[in-house]
Design a protein around this motif. Structure first.
Motif: not given
Length: 644
Positions: A594, A562, A523, A550, A560
């Motif tokens: 992230y 990020w 993402h 997050t 995921h």
């Protein structure tokens, strides 16, 4: 006579008026008459000796306005008494105007305007005159009240501006786009009569097909409003209105939205997206009238998808019907089955081009045969070389003809043309956006929310072709819900997603990419800033967004990855010093959840230019100031700031 001023500046009012088309303005005046409970509305446009519009008059037999009502009706910009009333007072007719802008649009086509209105004031019939002019758009002069003997009603008299854009009001078929905008309303009010230069506006006479398409969106996109309805009308004549008209639940058009790259179905159509949220001034502010996809991106994307499927189906149906008709008439220029793969490609190109062009082919058999033969020559490509028309148009050398011929054996000519156009458009956009961001004439007036952001919604490739735009201008909870919905084993628990300060936040753009080899999703969240220097304040905002999104339990438990980007024209030294990895310019922070990036526009545009450079060079495409301006005007005219 008494003169009063509107609580808005002249530039603001004229900018609003000049954004509207002449058809929009006349339509708005007709709607005002219908809101006044008129049963008959007559529009008359007179011309001068040169054939240019001289005077536009709109007469109605509605309930009119009293002198005491005029200040509330005319002197407040951006507000309307109608927003508190959903239906007219006497016959409960659904009301159109809610945004308090209609009376100001007249300056887009008129230098001077006069309203003469007769209304019942208590037990007496009275007449009131209102005067205004484009040179002082925030002033209205009122005269009255005087006794009147005529029936109630209002006459609006406009002295037309002598400009080319106003000429459209005397075009022979101008009634068609006016009718298309009023269609949803007029179809629901069969007893109302509207005429334009003595031509009755009756959309029912032009309807070939009137259907509803399914539109299903999330509860968050509905924002506590009802379910939307997408109505598609196919016309027997060209209404010049191939757009999605955004309407309230009664079919009153609030604004229009023109999607990009819809299928070229050979039909005349208009689409009406009916939703009570479009009639709510809280959900449709001034900026939303021009860039509705920023706030209502999900709803418009779903509607566009449904419309695309419908148009694809109609293209397929019309293609079969039209080709069968041509073959039965003996005008189809091919016989039997294709003799080679090259001819099969040629026929495929020809069929699509001919079907799309079918409204202009003609009705006479001889004319059809001649037109289709010309189209055949234009679409033909033989195995060894292109035909003389392609050679003349493209000016190809024999070697280049052979390259194109070889390529046509593996792809379609239409695909080659489309790819070349895409590269040219992207090159022009990069050049044009750079000038808007860095030119002294525009960088100080280039705004983030209603100019830069909506431009990039239509050009998401600027951040990388691998990304798919998932959300635009969305709350943090919506971002989390979108991510969770992609994980089949995770259930989204609706609750607020808050910043560390406890406040809610909104991100500009969210992109998505699924990596099947690792069963992970990536993402990208982009926070855009207009031309400005990025400091630790903006970096802190980005960090807070990353922490809030997050850190959500449902997101943290999924597979995921990020990335959060902060983009601006300049970067403060304090922010630059956060970066310590020279192999990854712009990377300023890495955590377990992230990565944070701070990137200047020059770097971002340079990366985008490098991605298309090989294709651009091979195609010998050159982006000039003129081609860049032309592209921005064609695709993003409403978002380009005025030069100071």
């Amino acid at each position: 006579m008494e003169t009063k001023r509107v609580r808005a500046g002249s530039d603001t009012l004229l900018a609003l008026a000049d954004r509207a088309t002449p058809v929009d303005i006349v339509t708005e005046l007709i709607w005002n008459a219908l809101d006044a409970e008129a049963m008959n509305v007559d529009v008359t446009v007179t011309v001068n000796e040169l054939g240019a519009p001289e005077e536009i008059v709109i007469r109605d037999d509605g309930h009119g306005m009293t002198y005491g009502q005029v200040p509330d009706l005319f002197l407040i910009h951006g507000e309307s008494w109608k927003k508190a009333r959903r239906f007219s007072p006497n016959i409960a007719r659904p009301m159109h105007g809610h945004f308090g802008r209609g009376r100001f649009l007249v300056y887009g086509i008129a230098d001077r305007v006069e309203w003469r209105t007769v209304a019942m004031d208590g037990d007496a019939m009275t007449e009131t005159m209102i005067y205004s002019r484009r040179s002082a758009p925030n002033e209205f002069s009122m005269d009255g009240p005087r006794p009147a003997e005529e029936p109630t009603g209002t006459t609006v008299r406009l002295i037309a501006r002598q400009e080319q854009r106003v000429q459209v009001l005397v075009d022979g078929d101008v009634v068609l786009p006016v009718m298309a905008r009023l269609a949803a309303t007029l179809l629901a009010l069969p007893d109302v009569k509207v005429t334009y230069n003595d031509n009755a506006l009756d959309p029912a006479d032009y309807v070939n097909l009137d259907i509803d398409l399914d539109v299903v969106v999330s509860d968050e996109a509905l924002q506590n409003k009802g379910n939307p309805r997408l109505r598609v009308v196919e016309w027997s004549a060209d209404m010049r209105s191939k757009a999605i008209f955004l309407c309230d639940e009664h079919g009153r058009v609030v604004t229009e939205y023109k999607p990009n790259r819809l299928p070229p179905a050979p039909i005349h159509w208009s689409a009406y997206l009916l939703w009570d949220g479009f009639g709510d001034h809280e959900l449709m502010g001034h900026a939303d009238l021009y860039v509705p996809d920023v706030r209502h991106g999900e709803l418009l994307a779903v509607a566009q998808h449904a419309l695309t499927q419908h148009l694809n189906q109609r293209l397929y149906e019309q293609k079969g019907k039209i080709l069968a008709e041509w073959k039965s008439e003996g005008v189809y220029p091919y016989l039997g089955e294709p003799a080679s793969p090259a001819e099969e490609v040629e026929r495929e190109i020809f069929d699509i081009v001919a079907v799309v062009a079918s409204p202009a082919i003609g009705r006479d058999v001889k004319q059809k045969r001649f037109s289709l033969r010309l189209l055949q020559e234009a679409a033909r490509a033989e195995p060894s070389r292109t035909n003389r028309i392609l050679n003349a148009v493209l000016d190809l050398t024999p070697d280049e003809q052979q390259v194109l011929s070889d390529l046509l054996e593996r792809t379609k000519l239409a695909s080659i043309v489309q790819a070349a156009q895409t590269v040219a458009d992207r090159s022009d956009f990069i050049s044009g956006l750079g000038k808007l961001l860095f030119s002294d004439e525009t960088r100080r007036t280039f705004r983030e929310v209603d100019q830069l952001h909506p431009m990039l919604v239509s050009e998401p490739w600027i951040f990388g072709d691998e990304w798919a735009l998932a959300l635009s201008e969305s709350g943090l909870a919506r971002v989390v819900e979108m991510v969770v919905s992609q994980s089949p084993n995770t259930v989204f628990a609706p609750r607020p997603v808050l910043l560390p300060s406890g406040r809610r936040g909104r991100v500009d753009m969210v992109f998505y990419r699924y990596l099947p080899e690792s069963e992970r999703s990536r993402h990208l969240v982009v926070e855009l800033k207009r031309p400005m220097r990025l400091t630790m304040t903006e970096f802190g905002q980005l960090n807070n967004y990353a922490t809030a999104i997050t850190g959500n339990a449902e997101v943290a438990s999924g597979l995921h990855a990020w990335d959060f980007w902060l983009v601006g024209t300049e970067i403060d030294d304090a922010v630059k010093n956060l970066s310590n990895d020279v192999s990854q310019p712009g990377l300023v922070s890495v955590t377990a959840r992230y990565r944070l990036w701070v990137i200047d526009w020059a770097t971002l545009l340079d990366r985008a230019q490098r991605r298309i450079e090989a294709f651009r060079s091979a195609l010998d495409l050159v982006s000039t100031d003129e081609t860049s301006r032309t592209y921005l005007q064609r695709r993003h005219a409403e978002f380009i700031p005025f030069s100071e």
